[in-house]
Design an enzyme around this catalytic site. Structure first.
Site, mmCIF file in Angstrom:
data_model
loop_
_atom_site.group_PDB
_atom_site.id
_atom_site.type_symbol
_atom_site.label_atom_id
_atom_site.label_comp_id
_atom_site.label_asym_id
_atom_site.label_seq_id
_atom_site.Cartn_x
_atom_site.Cartn_y
_atom_site.Cartn_z
ATOM 1 N N CYS A 282 38.638 -17.515 7.754
ATOM 2 C CA CYS A 282 37.683 -17.285 8.834
ATOM 3 C C CYS A 282 38.364 -17.267 10.208
ATOM 4 C CB CYS A 282 36.609 -18.382 8.796
ATOM 5 S SG CYS A 282 35.100 -17.937 9.684
ATOM 6 N N ASP B 171 30.665 -28.633 5.647
ATOM 7 C CA ASP B 171 31.671 -28.691 6.699
ATOM 8 C C ASP B 171 31.564 -30.032 7.420
ATOM 9 O OD1 ASP B 171 33.716 -27.973 8.383
ATOM 10 O OD2 ASP B 171 32.654 -26.333 9.370
#
Length: 225
Positions: free
Chosen positions: A9, A143
């Protein structure tokens, strides 16, 4: 056991993306939320156009990362950028995720969940519960809690993962793990918890720039595990 999926990412540079063509990636991520990795829809259109040069059977899906977006913002970006995944990384409710899925039925919708404490009951955003996303989203992502919405570069307590894996599996949802991953610790994560997918950004950077050596090492350790 199916192969662990890999998402890299925070891509911003065309030449970096070109250098990644030989990596067996499943997803590449582009950040549209406030971040040092944020890009515009115009930049994203140029970047995603590079994926057409990858072998068709090896081209990763493009994922857009958003934090508390308006539906109008998503429509504007989706008009310019061929995203395959909309990743919602803020306090988006299950109701909003449903609206997104209805607006873009051809696109996967992922919901990121923040691990905010060691107390399982407090592990999710106060606006949500895991169960409420069942039947609404296509995948979940764990996360480390960060007030900016993610990208902290810190790991969370991995002992918490099985709780979420059990719940995600009950609803048929793949579970991705993010937060502080890098080539040196991803093998430990895979050996201990075997997540469906992993998501990395700062852990494969040098000086804030994606490093092809680190990306290659990360992907190899995941795919060979």
């Amino acid at each position: 056991m199916s192969e662990t999926m890999v998402k890299i990412c925070g891509l911003q540079d065309v030449e970096v993306l070109k250098s990644m063509k030989r990596l067996p990636l499943d997803y590449v991520g582009f950040v549209f939320a406030p971040s040092r990795r944020r890009i515009t829809s115009e930049q994203a259109a140029v970047l995603t156009a590079q994926l057409a040069d990858w072998q068709a059977d090896k081209a990763p899906e493009a994922a857009g990362v958003f934090v508390n977006p308006e539906l109008a913002e998503l429509r504007e970006i989706m008009t310019a950028v061929p995203l395959g995944v909309i990743q919602l990384h803020g306090q988006e409710s299950a109701e909003f995720c449903r609206e997104v899925k209805l607006a873009f039925p051809q696109v996967q919708v992922w919901k990121a969940l923040s691990v905010v404490s060691r107390d399982t009951e407090q592990a999710l955003d106060s606006h949500s519960s895991l169960e409420s996303y069942a039947g609404v989203v296509d995948a979940l992502l764990l996360d480390t809690y960060d007030p900016q919405g993610g990208g902290s570069g810190r790991t969370f307590d991995w002992a918490r993962i099985p709780h979420f894996q059990q719940a995600a599996a009950a609803y048929g949802l793949p579970l991705f793990i993010a937060g502080g991953l890098e080539p040196g610790n991803v093998s430990e994560l895979l050996a201990g918890y075997a997540p469906d997918g992993v998501d990395v950004s700062s852990g494969v950077e040098s000086g804030g720039i994606k490093d092809i050596v680190k990306m290659t090492a990360f992907v190899e350790r995941v795919k060979q595990s």
